[in-house]
Scaffold this active site. Structure first.
Site, PDB file in Angstrom:
ATOM      1  CG  ASP A   1       0.812  -5.831   2.521  1.00  0.00           C
ATOM      2  OD1 ASP A   1       1.663  -6.568   1.978  1.00  0.00           O
ATOM      3  OD2 ASP A   1       0.082  -5.055   1.874  1.00  0.00           O
TER       4      ASP A   1
ATOM      5  CG  ASN B   1       9.567   1.471  -2.717  1.00  0.00           C
ATOM      6  OD1 ASN B   1       9.915   1.111  -1.597  1.00  0.00           O
ATOM      7  ND2 ASN B   1       8.312   1.391  -3.128  1.00  0.00           N
TER       8      ASN B   1
ATOM      9  CD  GLU C   1       4.782  -0.008  -1.487  1.00  0.00           C
ATOM     10  OE1 GLU C   1       4.062  -0.929  -1.952  1.00  0.00           O
ATOM     11  OE2 GLU C   1       5.320   0.853  -2.195  1.00  0.00           O
TER      12      GLU C   1
ATOM     13  CG  HIS D   1       3.613  -5.658  -0.765  1.00  0.00           C
ATOM     14  ND1 HIS D   1       2.665  -5.004  -0.008  1.00  0.00           N
ATOM     15  CD2 HIS D   1       4.136  -4.732  -1.593  1.00  0.00           C
ATOM     16  CE1 HIS D   1       2.623  -3.724  -0.384  1.00  0.00           C
ATOM     17  NE2 HIS D   1       3.508  -3.537  -1.344  1.00  0.00           N
TER      18      HIS D   1
ATOM     19  CD  GLU E   1       6.078  -2.058  -8.092  1.00  0.00           C
ATOM     20  OE1 GLU E   1       5.484  -2.003  -9.171  1.00  0.00           O
ATOM     21  OE2 GLU E   1       5.521  -2.375  -7.015  1.00  0.00           O
TER      22      GLU E   1
HETATM   23  C1  XIL Z   1      -1.333  -0.006  -4.717  1.00  0.00           C
HETATM   24  C2  XIL Z   1      -2.464   0.669  -3.971  1.00  0.00           C
HETATM   25  O1  XIL Z   1      -2.477   0.183  -2.650  1.00  0.00           O
HETATM   26  C3  XIL Z   1      -3.783   0.385  -4.649  1.00  0.00           C
HETATM   27  O2  XIL Z   1      -4.812   1.175  -4.062  1.00  0.00           O
HETATM   28  C4  XIL Z   1      -3.700   0.711  -6.136  1.00  0.00           C
HETATM   29  O3  XIL Z   1      -4.891   0.299  -6.773  1.00  0.00           O
HETATM   30  C5  XIL Z   1      -2.520   0.006  -6.782  1.00  0.00           C
HETATM   31  O4  XIL Z   1      -1.342   0.356  -6.086  1.00  0.00           O
HETATM   32  N1  XIL Z   1       3.536  -1.465  -4.836  1.00  0.00           N
HETATM   33  C6  XIL Z   1       3.502  -0.085  -4.751  1.00  0.00           C
HETATM   34  C7  XIL Z   1       2.240   0.597  -4.377  1.00  0.00           C
HETATM   35  O5  XIL Z   1       4.543   0.575  -4.893  1.00  0.00           O
HETATM   36  O6  XIL Z   1       2.110   1.856  -4.997  1.00  0.00           O
HETATM   37  C8  XIL Z   1       1.044  -0.258  -4.685  1.00  0.00           C
HETATM   38  O7  XIL Z   1      -0.111   0.409  -4.161  1.00  0.00           O
HETATM   39  C9  XIL Z   1       1.202  -1.640  -4.099  1.00  0.00           C
HETATM   40  C10 XIL Z   1       2.400  -2.328  -4.686  1.00  0.00           C
END
Ligand code: XIL
Length: 300
Positions: A237, A169, A235, A206, A127
């Site tokens: 969702d 990422n 990741e 996401h 990020e």
């Molecule tokens: C999130 C986790 O799912 C949570 O449990 C935590 O509180 C915050 O982080 N991008 C990422 C992940 O790279 O590490 C994040 O995970 C979600 C967004």
């Protein structure tokens, strides 16, 4: 095939999930995760605050719990994540300049050293790009150490564990027409041109109403891959859990030879960081397969 992992393996890919150490005592959770997925990402346990709570003092208790569960159940592991503006321990948040730069390097060496030879791919940098129309870097304490911090992180990572794939990422790099996507694309192109070691781009993916699944997602995957890196959906969702959208994501990955695999960010809706109400995953809170699950399995 009757599981996500086995179905993905038919084309040489993996299908993974985020695993939380705190849920490994829940047998409904471990039954589903153990059966369906063949790649594991620690949801929080390998992050900076978890692994180096005090400077120079590394702790891998929770990270190893996730790692050992994965390996004992025949799964590979993605490492997440080494250099990030978020979930930094307090001591790191208050550093700047050359001491922060050195702390980043020491952190990468400490964590990658512990897991040397054991990790399929590391999210070396997470990020680092800004949202919105700038296409530039996010302001952060790491960025303020100098624009070369990302390449220093990747060079350090390559030396620390030459066997691990090294990924950049990020989220909101799914839509090819977004400035953030182009910013990351230009960085990866530059790294490849200058020999900075990078092997993969992780698209968090996401998807929600503000950043919906884009019709040009396949173009994005293809474009990154054409630079000579793997792409991984890291990741996934989807708010609301649309079966059609899940199938589209799978079909786009399958259409790109260098799309190595897909990980969803949690097992059941009740495990999601977005809350169960978002219903963004493949299993409901009772562990039942959702329509999205069937759509994914059939598409793989
Ligand atoms: C999130 C986790 O799912 C949570 O449990 C935590 O509180 C915050 O982080 N991008 C990422 C992940 O790279 O590490 C994040 O995970 C979600 C967004």
């Amino acid at each position: 095939a009757s599981t996500l992992g086995a179905a993905a393996a038919q084309s040489g890919r993996y299908f993974g999930t985020a695993i939380a150490a705190g849920r490994l005592g829940d047998s409904a959770y471990t039954t589903i995760a153990g059966r369906e997925f063949d790649m594991v990402t620690a949801e929080n346990e390998m992050k900076i605050d978890a692994t180096e709570p005090n400077r120079g003092q590394f702790t891998f208790t929770s990270g190893d719990r996730v790692y050992n569960w994965a390996v004992q159940n025949g799964k590979r592991v993605r490492g997440h994540t080494l250099a990030w503006h978020s979930q930094q321990p307090g001591w790191m948040q208050s550093l700047s300049g050359s001491s922060l730069r050195q702390a980043m390097i020491d952190h990468i060496n400490g964590v990658m050293g512990h897991y040397k030879g054991k990790i399929y791919a590391w999210d070396v940098v997470n990020e680092a790009y800004a949202d919105g129309n700038s296409g530039g870097r996010r302001d952060s304490n790491l960025q303020r150490t100098g624009n070369d911090w990302i390449e220093v992180a990747f060079r350090t990572a390559r030396a620390a564990d030459p066997a691990a794939k090294l990924c950049y990422n990020d989220y909101n790099i799914d839509n090819w027409s977004w400035a953030k996507t182009q910013g990351v694309y230009n960085m990866v192109r530059d790294f490849k041109a200058r020999g900075v070691p990078i092997d993969c781009v992780g698209l968090q993916s996401h998807f929600n109403s503000n950043s919906p699944y884009p019709g040009n997602y396949r173009t994005t995957l293809q474009s990154f891959a054409a630079l000579g890196v793997d792409v991984q959906i890291t990741e996934l969702d989807i708010q609301g859990g649309s079966a059609t959208t899940y199938a589209n994501v799978v079909n786009d990955c399958l259409a790109v030879p260098r799309c190595a695999g897909i990980s969803v960010w949690g097992v059941r809706d009740s495990d999601s960081w977005l809350g169960a109400g978002a219903a963004p995953l493949l299993f409901d809170g009772n562990g039942n397969k959702k329509a999205a699950y069937t759509a994914v399995l059939n598409a793989l």
